[in-house]
Design an enzyme around this catalytic site. Sequence first.
Site, PDB file in Angstrom:
ATOM      1  N   LYS A  53      43.236  47.047  46.793  1.00  8.61           N
ATOM      2  CA  LYS A  53      41.819  47.412  46.666  1.00  8.61           C
ATOM      3  C   LYS A  53      41.300  48.017  47.976  1.00  8.61           C
ATOM      4  O   LYS A  53      40.586  49.026  47.970  1.00  8.61           O
ATOM      5  CB  LYS A  53      40.989  46.175  46.278  1.00  8.61           C
ATOM      6  CG  LYS A  53      41.272  45.721  44.849  1.00  8.61           C
ATOM      7  CD  LYS A  53      40.667  44.357  44.532  1.00  8.61           C
ATOM      8  CE  LYS A  53      41.156  43.873  43.164  1.00  8.61           C
ATOM      9  NZ  LYS A  53      40.734  42.502  42.848  1.00  8.61           N
ATOM     10  N   GLN A  97      38.302  37.321  45.633  1.00  6.78           N
ATOM     11  CA  GLN A  97      39.553  37.375  44.862  1.00  6.78           C
ATOM     12  C   GLN A  97      39.841  36.013  44.224  1.00  6.78           C
ATOM     13  O   GLN A  97      39.793  34.985  44.892  1.00  6.78           O
ATOM     14  CB  GLN A  97      40.705  37.799  45.796  1.00  6.78           C
ATOM     15  CG  GLN A  97      42.026  37.978  45.112  1.00  6.78           C
ATOM     16  CD  GLN A  97      42.039  39.149  44.109  1.00  6.78           C
ATOM     17  OE1 GLN A  97      41.479  40.203  44.361  1.00  6.78           O
ATOM     18  NE2 GLN A  97      42.666  38.937  42.957  1.00  6.78           N
ATOM     19  N   ASP A 120      32.495  43.190  40.605  1.00 10.14           N
ATOM     20  CA  ASP A 120      33.489  42.689  39.644  1.00 10.14           C
ATOM     21  C   ASP A 120      32.831  42.420  38.287  1.00 10.14           C
ATOM     22  O   ASP A 120      33.524  42.211  37.291  1.00 10.14           O
ATOM     23  CB  ASP A 120      34.105  41.369  40.143  1.00 10.14           C
ATOM     24  CG  ASP A 120      35.465  41.586  40.801  1.00 10.14           C
ATOM     25  OD1 ASP A 120      36.091  42.630  40.537  1.00 10.14           O
ATOM     26  OD2 ASP A 120      35.890  40.701  41.569  1.00 10.14           O
TER      27      ASP A 120
END
Length: 294
Positions: A53, A97, A120
């Site tokens: 990412k 994460q 997200d």
Amino acid sequence: MPILIDGKKTSDQIKSEIAARVAEIRAEGGKIPHLAAVLVGNDGASQTYVGAKVKACEQVGFESTLVRLEDEVSEEELLKVVEDINQNPAIDGLIVQLPLPKHISVEKVTNKIKPEKDVDGFTPANVGRMTLGWPAYVAATPYGIVELLKRYKIETSGKHCVVIGRSHIVGSPMSILMARNDYPGNCTVTLTHSRTKNLPEITKAADILIVAIGKPEFVTADMVKEGAVVVDVGIHRIDDSTKKSGFRLIGDVKFEEVAAKASAITPVPGGVGPMTIASLLYNTLLAAERKVFQ
Ligand code: NAP
């Protein structure tokens, strides 16, 4: 031969579109999008995902910050890190994460993320906004699938879409997006799960079959209607001594035999997977340009 829905090519296209927009922003003297990623512990897969990412941010010209915390970090300390990023005007998007160590509540941490920075799309605010059909950050995998259907001009209106799997990150949001009054959407949706009876009968009635069950090659040709569009979300590593790496990737769909019946299909690898990072970058661009929460 079915149409091969190429997620690698599409994600590369999206990344170049984003890079072009960043170049414009830079030329206008605007704010360069900035993504912060928080990684707790040393899990190998998580490190790889976060690394990819951050690298993708560099590729498109974004700024990025990686915050690494020890496995033993307390929940309170992590919440404080999230709050500091929430308050930092230089940072547009924030991801934590997953998975997190067991002593930390994923719910508390997710709920701490400011919805305006939740690229997200995991916070209740964004899930709620997506469900209402309001502008929202849609989670990366469902967003990636919607974008693939759109860019391959797959007809969805009036079709029967069957989704296998009801996880919060894939199956459930997918069922909502395919049922909404929009394109892609306007499907009649059946959401199936482990308690569903007569699954093959249901999948055989699908014009569009979206598979997120997490079981290698679960969907076989006899479960699929002739001419169906098949989207395979699953990703599994299996040993393969003929490969240099010693493994290969397969999906939730038995590709060769299902492809022979499908009108369009996503391969694994190179289908849904590569789209997730492109989706995250897109959400970060939206965040920097204040396109979702105005
Ligand atoms: P998950 O949380 O494990 O959910 C699996 C779902 O499948 C559950 O809803 C489960 O039902 C359902 N299920 C299990 N057995 C079933 C059966 N026999 N019949 C019908 N439904 C059944 O999985 P996930 O996180 O959604 O991920 C699914 C797959 O996609 C995994 O292989 C994962 O690695 C992959 N994935 C890929 C990407 C990507 O970028 N390509 C992103 C995310 C996930 P219950 O709810 O009743 O348990």
